[in-house]
Design an enzyme around this catalytic site. Structure first.
Site, PDB file in Angstrom:
ATOM      1  N   HIS A 152     -32.061   1.875 -15.208  1.00  0.00           N
ATOM      2  CA  HIS A 152     -31.398   3.112 -15.514  1.00  0.00           C
ATOM      3  C   HIS A 152     -31.987   4.216 -16.403  1.00  0.00           C
ATOM      4  O   HIS A 152     -31.424   4.669 -17.277  1.00  0.00           O
ATOM      5  CB  HIS A 152     -29.732   2.839 -16.085  1.00  0.00           C
ATOM      6  CG  HIS A 152     -29.580   1.788 -17.188  1.00  0.00           C
ATOM      7  ND1 HIS A 152     -30.384   1.912 -18.259  1.00  0.00           N
ATOM      8  CD2 HIS A 152     -28.982   0.617 -17.070  1.00  0.00           C
ATOM      9  CE1 HIS A 152     -29.977   0.878 -19.107  1.00  0.00           C
ATOM     10  NE2 HIS A 152     -29.251   0.032 -18.451  1.00  0.00           N
ATOM     11  N   LEU A 161     -23.880   4.558 -20.799  1.00  0.00           N
ATOM     12  CA  LEU A 161     -24.786   4.107 -21.692  1.00  0.00           C
ATOM     13  C   LEU A 161     -26.046   3.547 -20.787  1.00  0.00           C
ATOM     14  O   LEU A 161     -25.825   2.706 -19.987  1.00  0.00           O
ATOM     15  CB  LEU A 161     -24.803   3.269 -22.833  1.00  0.00           C
ATOM     16  CG  LEU A 161     -23.936   3.707 -23.802  1.00  0.00           C
ATOM     17  CD1 LEU A 161     -23.329   2.695 -24.889  1.00  0.00           C
ATOM     18  CD2 LEU A 161     -24.592   5.023 -24.629  1.00  0.00           C
ATOM     19  N   ASP A 202     -26.215   0.031 -11.722  1.00  0.00           N
ATOM     20  CA  ASP A 202     -25.438  -0.180 -13.009  1.00  0.00           C
ATOM     21  C   ASP A 202     -23.985  -0.014 -12.967  1.00  0.00           C
ATOM     22  O   ASP A 202     -23.120   0.435 -13.849  1.00  0.00           O
ATOM     23  CB  ASP A 202     -26.131   0.685 -13.930  1.00  0.00           C
ATOM     24  CG  ASP A 202     -25.697   0.285 -15.381  1.00  0.00           C
ATOM     25  OD1 ASP A 202     -25.814  -0.934 -15.609  1.00  0.00           O
ATOM     26  OD2 ASP A 202     -25.669   1.059 -16.495  1.00  0.00           O
TER      27      ASP A 202
END
Length: 325
Positions: free
Chosen positions: A154, A199, A227
């Site tokens: 990510h 995050l 994610d």
């Protein structure tokens, strides 16, 4: 929660890298086998889905157990969380020297390492933590173990894109659906919007544009890693909310929108379905899904109901006209 969200992933995706940051974490081969069995038991009949398990790297992880899990086909990769960097990461790594025996074994057997690439030093601004990690942690690690295959998960910055683009071998990066579509204004402009908090946190617009350029380029070093992270609304909408965005429902629709906007629909299949398997040494899936452009905007539920409570679905904040046919 697993029973509530798994059908939405399995409906559009035949495989997924399964993150190990549960409570307690998925550290050993036995943990991964038990988690895989729970996933398969929760899978609705008629859906074809293969979970690609990962092991949570700790400073007490046994290299032999990792090697055995990989050799048996149980574990596809190991995930490194810097301790305290994200959800359920407190059992993660504080000192890279203490996990070098595991990383050396992984290098020897060709097992990939997935990394959440942020430092956790409180003196480092949260918007700089990815760039600092690359310079202070990732580059020294790659010099020390140049043959270790690393997936920078990510990625969220132009720094990350540039670093991966400059690497000739043994480095790739995933990009999420939401980081292609939102910047940090989504979280902060007009009031705090906790359902856009994740995050690594979304960055400024210049970074988002760099991510889009990398994703739509066709470069095999960049591929989809959603994610997708379900948290119930009460744990998002509180004084100290969870990080994570649930995108499993509308990822393919959003990606088609992004790639069409950037005149790169021809590269969507590579990003979503080919580059990842090539990186992990897996065959390309033989079955396909078809995306169809609709005259009116596609709609999704604002939230889904799970046994744990409601989970809000990612809202791209713009009309999207693509649906999975």
């Amino acid at each position: 929660m697993l029973e509530g969200v798994l059908p939405f992933s399995a409906r559009h995706f035949a495989r997924a890298i399964i993150m190990p940051n549960l409570v307690p974490p998925v550290v050993t081969a036995a943990d991964a086998r038990a988690y895989r069995d729970r996933i398969m038991a929760a899978l609705p009949s008629g859906l074809d889905f293969r979970p690609l398990m990962t092991l949570y790297l700790t400073e007490t992880t046994n290299p032999a157990d990792v090697a055995e899990a990989h050799a048996s086909g149980l574990a596809t990769a190991v995930k490194l969380y810097p301790a305290g960097a994200t959800t359920n990461s407190h059992s993660g790594v504080r000192d890279l020297d203490k996990v070098m025996p595991v990383l050396e074994k992984m290098t020897e057997i060709g097992m990939p390492l997935c990394i959440h690439g942020e430092v956790t030093d409180p003196d480092v601004d949260i918007f700089d933590r990815e760039a600092v990690f690359i310079e202070a942690k990732l580059e020294p690690l790659r010099r020390r173990l140049p043959e270790l295959r690393i997936t920078l998960e990510h990625v969220t910055t132009s720094d990350g894109v540039d670093y991966v683009s400059a690497a000739e071998t043994n480095l790739a990066a995933t990009i999420t659906t939401h980081h292609l579509m939102i910047n940090r204004n989504a979280i902060l402009a007009g009031g705090i919007k906790p359902h856009y908090y994740c995050l690594p946190v979304a960055k400024r617009e210049t970074h988002r544009l760099a991510l889009r350029k990398a994703a739509t380029s066709g470069d095999p070093r960049f591929f989809l890693g959603t994610d997708s992270a379900p948290h119930v609304d009460p744990l998002k909408e509180c004084a100290c909310g969870c990080a994570g965005i649930f995108t499993a429902i509308n990822t393919l629709s959003c990606l088609a929108h992004v790639f069409e906007e950037d005149a790169a629909l021809k590269n969507l299949e590579a990003f979503a379905s080919r580059n990842g398997p090539a990186w992990y040494g897996l065959p390309v899936n033989t079955e396909t899904v078809t995306l169809r452009k609709c005259p009116s905007a596609v709609e999704w539920p604002d939230r889904i109901e799970t046994g744990d409570g409601p989970v809000t679905v990612f809202d791209p904040m713009i009309p999207v006209h693509w649906e999975v046919a």
